[in-house]
Design an enzyme around this catalytic site. Structure first.
Site, short mmCIF file in Angstrom:
data_model
loop_
_atom_site.label_atom_id
_atom_site.label_comp_id
_atom_site.label_asym_id
_atom_site.label_seq_id
_atom_site.Cartn_x
_atom_site.Cartn_y
_atom_site.Cartn_z
N ARG A 78 25.85 -5.97 75.56
CA ARG A 78 26.71 -5.04 76.31
C ARG A 78 26.54 -5.34 77.80
NH1 ARG A 78 25.32 0.98 74.95
NH2 ARG A 78 26.33 0.48 72.97
N ARG A 147 22.44 4.19 82.40
CA ARG A 147 23.35 3.19 81.83
C ARG A 147 24.50 2.88 82.80
NH1 ARG A 147 23.17 3.26 76.17
NH2 ARG A 147 21.04 3.64 75.46
N LYS A 211 18.11 7.60 76.84
CA LYS A 211 19.21 7.09 77.67
C LYS A 211 19.70 8.15 78.65
CE LYS A 211 21.63 6.50 73.79
NZ LYS A 211 22.71 6.28 72.81
N LYS A 213 23.23 8.95 81.24
CA LYS A 213 24.59 8.48 81.51
C LYS A 213 25.25 9.26 82.65
CE LYS A 213 25.32 7.01 76.77
NZ LYS A 213 26.14 7.16 75.54
N CYS A 430 35.02 4.47 67.21
CA CYS A 430 33.82 3.71 67.56
C CYS A 430 33.77 2.44 66.71
CB CYS A 430 32.58 4.56 67.33
SG CYS A 430 32.22 4.76 65.58
N CYS A 436 27.43 -1.88 63.31
CA CYS A 436 26.57 -0.78 63.73
C CYS A 436 25.60 -0.39 62.62
CB CYS A 436 27.40 0.43 64.13
SG CYS A 436 26.34 1.81 64.58
N CYS A 475 29.65 7.99 62.37
CA CYS A 475 28.47 8.84 62.16
C CYS A 475 28.47 9.91 63.26
CB CYS A 475 27.18 8.01 62.19
SG CYS A 475 26.53 7.71 63.85
N CYS A 479 29.90 8.23 69.48
CA CYS A 479 30.17 7.18 70.45
C CYS A 479 31.61 7.17 70.97
CB CYS A 479 29.82 5.81 69.87
SG CYS A 479 28.06 5.67 69.50
#
Ligand code: SRM
Ligand code: SF4
Length: 570
Positions: A78, A147, A211, A213, A430, A436, A475, A479
């Protein structure tokens, strides 16, 4: 004797980070081991900080398991592209990396950057060094750090947009980890003599609990879903210039089915800062999360849980203690929507931009829509830039008036002119299967066919031109930010989804669980009558997400910034 408080032990990841020698671990040794396509297990946690994940092709997992073969391993990388802006030259370089080092596709993500899939271990070094040659990197694109910073797309739209982009870049650069591990491992930079352990002044030796953001929105567009982020900055304009930002904290989407202490949450607006204060505010919020976030249970480690535990007022007081001053009161703002504009439009600076719909962000060639080749052809003549959006789309931006006709004929030649329905254009899925590792159900590969079926219902109901924000994830991690969609499907198992309805179309209110664990037949059976009823009963300009609440299909209690009762069902 006073009671001793026994704190739960730190999670395994905390130990991995602490022992990593500033994110190096044994990655270099693992890269040299040609016997396996894998890296050591602990190192696969550290590579996230370098921007890549070890994955396996889940379509092949069972068969290879039966044959006792190693899973079909490869890496997803990424990039860090603050504000999602690249030049045509960079686009051409990114295109070549996709073709030569990855699986031949470019995946635009929900956070304004790109991912490559299918990079085998032997190609990883050359792929990352080619990214560096394009004057880009993958540092901190994943991992327990700040991120990629996203912002409302198209810097040409106004001075405020350009300022927001500049701030996104500044935040992204200033909040990078200071370790040189990425440069050493992937570019072969020499370690400073003596190899002294590096100091991470803001993050410290164990980085963040989880994480982090940041998103910047320029009203009236909320294309970044600013309330879904740990830190959201909403530009406040006066006479066309940004005078500062309203500050939102504690947004996040991820949850786990059946675990009621995990939940999506929209951020709380806690005040206002000037443009000069914005980096210090981000730094202070990060430090408070660093010191107060849960380092034992990773599922509770995001800032949203820290704020729920501390309370918003106490959290804000800590932030202000780090800053050394109080935030000014918030100014207030209004959003009109979360979508992207498609097709041609002209900016105040007289340049043109073309909003190109990219279904679920996947840039590849289909027989009737040759996106990968078409964008390469456009990049060869375009003199402006490409801007990725947080809705997985692409803006061909800054087109000089004299280049518009050439670019338009290339769009036609490669089958890229818009023809998608309003529902499809307002949709996101996603990645999910096959790459994934966390997917419970299909998403990117399945949503297009479901939309074709829903489009037939929309046509019948006379809703073809009505945008409805529809999102799917494989899931509950969220995302594609499903909990902020008017209609959302969240994977539970193969072919089965939870159906959520009723988020605000401007991204200010979460949706709510409507049906649990249903298949495609039941999704269509539920949505068909609702869409017809909406078409017949909606008020002038009323959006589906608002109508389902007014019509009583979803309780009005969805207003609020976290899920409550519905979790008992999920
Ligand atoms: Fe995500 C994990 C893909 C945006 C919440 N996400 C993953 C991983 C890396 C799976 C994994 O951990 O093994 C996925 C890789 C799939 C693949 O094969 O490519 C993945 N996330 C994506 C992308 C590519 C989805 C897309 O279709 O565009 C997005 C990349 C964004 C980027 O460029 O940085 C992506 N992920 C998001 C968002 C949306 C956002 O940030 O605006 C969220 C919800 C917001 C949030 O963070 O709360 C999101 N991803 C998660 C979570 C749940 C985190 C949590 O707090 O519970 C996970 C799982 C985890 O971290 O443990 C996850
Ligand atoms: Fe994977 Fe789940 Fe994220 Fe989809 S939402 S990419 S299935 S982690």
């Amino acid at each position: 004797m006073p009671d001793t408080i026994v704190l739960p032990p730190p999670s395994k990841n905390e130990g991995i980070k602490a022992r990593s020698r500033a994110l190096r671990g044994t990655i270099a040794e693992g890269m040299d081991n040609v016997v396996t396509g894998a890296l050591a297990e602990d190192d696969t946690q550290l590579t996230k900080f370098h921007g890549f994940y070890q994955q396996d092709d889940r379509d092949l997992r069972a068969e290879r398991g039966r044959k006792r073969m190693e899973p079909a391993l490869s890496f997803m990388a990424r990039l860090r592209i603050p504000g999602g802006r690249v030049s045509p030259t960079q686009w051409l370089q990114l295109h070549e990396i996709a073709r030569e080092r990855a699986n031949g596709t470019i995946r635009l993500t929900t956070r304004q950057t790109i991912q490559y899939h299918g990079i085998i271990k032997g190609n990883l070094r050359s792929a990352l060094s080619a990214v560096n040659d394009a004057l880009l990197d993958t540092i901190a694109a994943c991992g327990d750090v700040n991120r990629n910073v996203i912002c409302t797309s198209n810097p040409h739209a106004s001075l405020a947009h350009a300022e927001a982009l500049a701030l996104a870049k500044r935040l992204s650069d200033d909040l990078l980890p200071k370790t040189r591990a990425w440069h050493e491992l992937w570019l072969g930079e020499e370690r400073v003599a003596g190899g002294e352990p590096e100091h991470e002044p803001m993050y410290g030796p164990t980085y963040l609990p989880r994480k982090f953001k940041i998103a910047i929105a320029v009203p009236p567009q909320n294309d970044v879903d600013v309330f879904a982020h740990d830190l959201g900055l909403v530009a406040i304009e006066h006479d066309g210039a940004v005078i500062g930002y309203d500050v939102s904290v504690g947004g996040g989407m991820g949850m786990t089915h059946g675990e009621t202490d995990t939940f999506p949450r929209t951020g709380d607006v806690i005040g206002f800062c000037t443009p000069d204060q914005a980096v210090a505010v981000a730094d202070a919020v990060i430090r408070v999360q660093r010191d107060n976030g849960d380092r034992s249970v990773r599922k509770h480690a995001r800032l949203k849980y820290t704020i729920e535990r501390m309370g918003v007022a106490a959290f804000q007081a800590e932030v202000e203690r780090h800053l050394g001053y109080a935030l000014a009161p918030a100014h207030g703002f209004a959003f009109t929507g979360t979508g992207d504009r498609s097709g041609w439009s002209q900016s105040p600076d007289q340049t043109w931009q073309y909003g190109l719909f990219v279904e679920n962000g996947r840039v590849h060639d289909l027989p009737d829509r040759r996106l990968l080749s078409g964008l390469r052809a456009i990049a060869n003549v375009h003199r402006g830039e490409f801007v990725m959006t947080a809705n997985q789309n692409l803006i061909i931006a800054g087109v000089a008036p004299e280049d518009k006709a050439d670019i338009h004929s290339l769009l036609l030649q490669y089958g890229l002119e818009e023809g998608a329905s309003a529902l499809r254009q307002a949709s996101m899925a996603c990645v999910a299967l096959p790459t994934c590792g966390l997917a419970l159900a299909e998403s990117e590969r399945y949503l297009p066919s479901l939309i074709t079926k829903l489009d037939a219902v929309m046509d019948e109901a006379g809703l073809r031109d009505q945008p409805i924000v529809l999102r799917m994830t494989g899931c509950p991690n969220g995302c594609a930010r499903p909990y902020l969609a008017e209609i959302a499907m969240v994977g539970r198992g193969p072919g089965r989804y939870n159906l959520y309805l009723g988020a605000a179309p401007d991204g200010t209110r979460l949706n709510k669980l409507y049906r649990r664990d249903i298949d495609e037949g039941a999704i269509l059976a539920d949505l068909t009558p609702l869409l017809h009823e909406y078409a017949a009963g909606r008020r002038e300009g009323e959006r589906f997400g608002d109508w389902v609440i007014r019509a009583g299909h979803i309780e009005a209690t969805t207003a609020g910034n976290r899920f409550h009762l519905d979790l008992a069902l999920a």
